[in-house]
Design an enzyme around this catalytic site. Structure first.
Site, PDB file in Angstrom:
ATOM      1  N   HIS A 157       0.843  -1.196   0.000  1.00 44.59           N
ATOM      2  CA  HIS A 157       0.000   0.000   0.000  1.00 44.59           C
ATOM      3  C   HIS A 157       0.876   1.244   0.000  1.00 44.59           C
ATOM      4  O   HIS A 157       2.023   1.219   0.436  1.00 44.59           O
ATOM      5  CB  HIS A 157      -1.014  -0.008   1.142  1.00 44.59           C
ATOM      6  CG  HIS A 157      -0.437   0.006   2.518  1.00 44.59           C
ATOM      7  ND1 HIS A 157      -0.064   1.176   3.151  1.00 44.59           N
ATOM      8  CD2 HIS A 157      -0.187  -0.989   3.393  1.00 44.59           C
ATOM      9  CE1 HIS A 157       0.384   0.896   4.364  1.00 44.59           C
ATOM     10  NE2 HIS A 157       0.322  -0.412   4.534  1.00 44.59           N
TER      11      HIS A 157
ATOM     12  N   ASP B  23       6.158   0.701   7.704  1.00 46.52           N
ATOM     13  CA  ASP B  23       4.799   0.396   7.252  1.00 46.52           C
ATOM     14  C   ASP B  23       4.360   1.485   6.286  1.00 46.52           C
ATOM     15  O   ASP B  23       3.860   2.514   6.674  1.00 46.52           O
ATOM     16  CB  ASP B  23       3.847   0.321   8.448  1.00 46.52           C
ATOM     17  CG  ASP B  23       2.422  -0.053   8.036  1.00 46.52           C
ATOM     18  OD1 ASP B  23       2.214  -0.495   6.895  1.00 46.52           O
ATOM     19  OD2 ASP B  23       1.519   0.093   8.869  1.00 46.52           O
TER      20      ASP B  23
ATOM     21  N   GLU C  88       4.172  -6.425   3.504  1.00 44.32           N
ATOM     22  CA  GLU C  88       3.995  -5.613   4.707  1.00 44.32           C
ATOM     23  C   GLU C  88       4.967  -6.124   5.761  1.00 44.32           C
ATOM     24  O   GLU C  88       4.855  -7.263   6.214  1.00 44.32           O
ATOM     25  CB  GLU C  88       2.562  -5.721   5.216  1.00 44.32           C
ATOM     26  CG  GLU C  88       2.296  -4.905   6.435  1.00 44.32           C
ATOM     27  CD  GLU C  88       1.401  -3.707   6.148  1.00 44.32           C
ATOM     28  OE1 GLU C  88       1.424  -2.791   6.970  1.00 44.32           O
ATOM     29  OE2 GLU C  88       0.702  -3.706   5.142  1.00 44.32           O
TER      30      GLU C  88
ATOM     31  N   ASP D 238      -0.129   4.429   1.219  1.00 50.54           N
ATOM     32  CA  ASP D 238      -0.439   5.459   2.208  1.00 50.54           C
ATOM     33  C   ASP D 238       0.217   5.182   3.552  1.00 50.54           C
ATOM     34  O   ASP D 238       0.567   4.051   3.879  1.00 50.54           O
ATOM     35  CB  ASP D 238      -1.950   5.602   2.385  1.00 50.54           C
ATOM     36  CG  ASP D 238      -2.615   4.329   2.866  1.00 50.54           C
ATOM     37  OD1 ASP D 238      -2.280   3.245   2.372  1.00 50.54           O
ATOM     38  OD2 ASP D 238      -3.497   4.421   3.744  1.00 50.54           O
TER      39      ASP D 238
ATOM     40  N   GLU E 114      -5.092   1.947   2.625  1.00 49.37           N
ATOM     41  CA  GLU E 114      -5.040   0.802   3.535  1.00 49.37           C
ATOM     42  C   GLU E 114      -5.086   1.223   4.995  1.00 49.37           C
ATOM     43  O   GLU E 114      -5.651   0.524   5.828  1.00 49.37           O
ATOM     44  CB  GLU E 114      -3.769  -0.021   3.256  1.00 49.37           C
ATOM     45  CG  GLU E 114      -3.731  -1.361   3.964  1.00 49.37           C
ATOM     46  CD  GLU E 114      -3.125  -1.319   5.364  1.00 49.37           C
ATOM     47  OE1 GLU E 114      -3.252  -2.327   6.077  1.00 49.37           O
ATOM     48  OE2 GLU E 114      -2.526  -0.291   5.771  1.00 49.37           O
ATOM     49  N   GLU E 115      -4.493   2.371   5.312  1.00 51.54           N
ATOM     50  CA  GLU E 115      -4.380   2.798   6.707  1.00 51.54           C
ATOM     51  C   GLU E 115      -5.660   3.428   7.255  1.00 51.54           C
ATOM     52  O   GLU E 115      -5.765   3.667   8.448  1.00 51.54           O
ATOM     53  CB  GLU E 115      -3.225   3.790   6.874  1.00 51.54           C
ATOM     54  CG  GLU E 115      -1.855   3.216   6.606  1.00 51.54           C
ATOM     55  CD  GLU E 115      -1.381   2.233   7.660  1.00 51.54           C
ATOM     56  OE1 GLU E 115      -2.041   2.088   8.711  1.00 51.54           O
ATOM     57  OE2 GLU E 115      -0.344   1.596   7.433  1.00 51.54           O
TER      58      GLU E 115
END
Length: 177
Positions: A70, A97, A158, A72, A129-130
């Site tokens: 991801h 992350d 991840e 973001d 995603e966050e």
């Protein structure tokens, strides 16, 4: 320079570039545009769905493997930007992350030796995603590029510090040959 040193240096440089692109959840336009520009310049097929990007195409009969990350991050603090390198470690918002995983996915995808191997690689960089579920663009990506759901394997890079993380959707036990 050894191959290992070259890979490390290349990954550090790429990670610094990624960290220096502000991309808080809901504001991923800049990193999406950067990815589109990078891969269009390399002659890769690129699909942009919202602020998510899919790179590569189904080119032959080799099994498709998705490298997924991801784009973001959660909002940075004053000390998170710009990225900084200290004793070979990169510090900044998103380094763990998820931008380090995205850097590894991108490096693998761009490696010509890996790309000519037994599988076809596709790079999937999804936005949102966050944040809350309704802002996550992965469902839109799968709707717009339905063949991704038929991939032989999806690897989400991840970072978890080598700990198995059983998220809200559960876990999968598989034998990979």
């Amino acid at each position: 320079m050894t191959r290992t040193g070259g890979v490390h240096d290349r990954l550090v440089a790429l990670l610094v570039d990624l960290v220096d692109i502000a991309c808080v959840t809901g504001d991923e336009d800049r990193i999406a545009a950067w990815l589109v520009e990078r891969y269009t310049a390399q002659g890769e097929p690129v699909r942009r769905i919202g602020n998510s990007v899919v790179v590569g195409d189904r080119a032959d009969d080799r099994p498709a493997v998705l490298l997924v990350g991801h784009t973001d991050v959660v909002p940075p603090t004053d000390v998170d930007l710009p990225a900084r390198v200290d004793a070979g470690n990169v510090y900044g918002r998103g380094t763990s992350d998820m931008k380090s995983g995205l850097a590894v996915a991108m490096d693998l995808f761009e490696d010509r030796e890996v790309r000519t191997g037994p599988v076809q690689l596709r790079l999937v960089a999804d936005a949102g995603e966050e944040g809350p579920h309704e802002g996550n663009e992965l469902a839109a990506v799968l709707t717009e590029v339905p063949e991704l759901a038929r991939a032989a394997l999806g690897i989400v890079l991840e970072p978890t510090d080598l700990d198995v993380q059983l998220g809200c959707t559960g876990g999968l036990h598989a034998h990979v040959h």
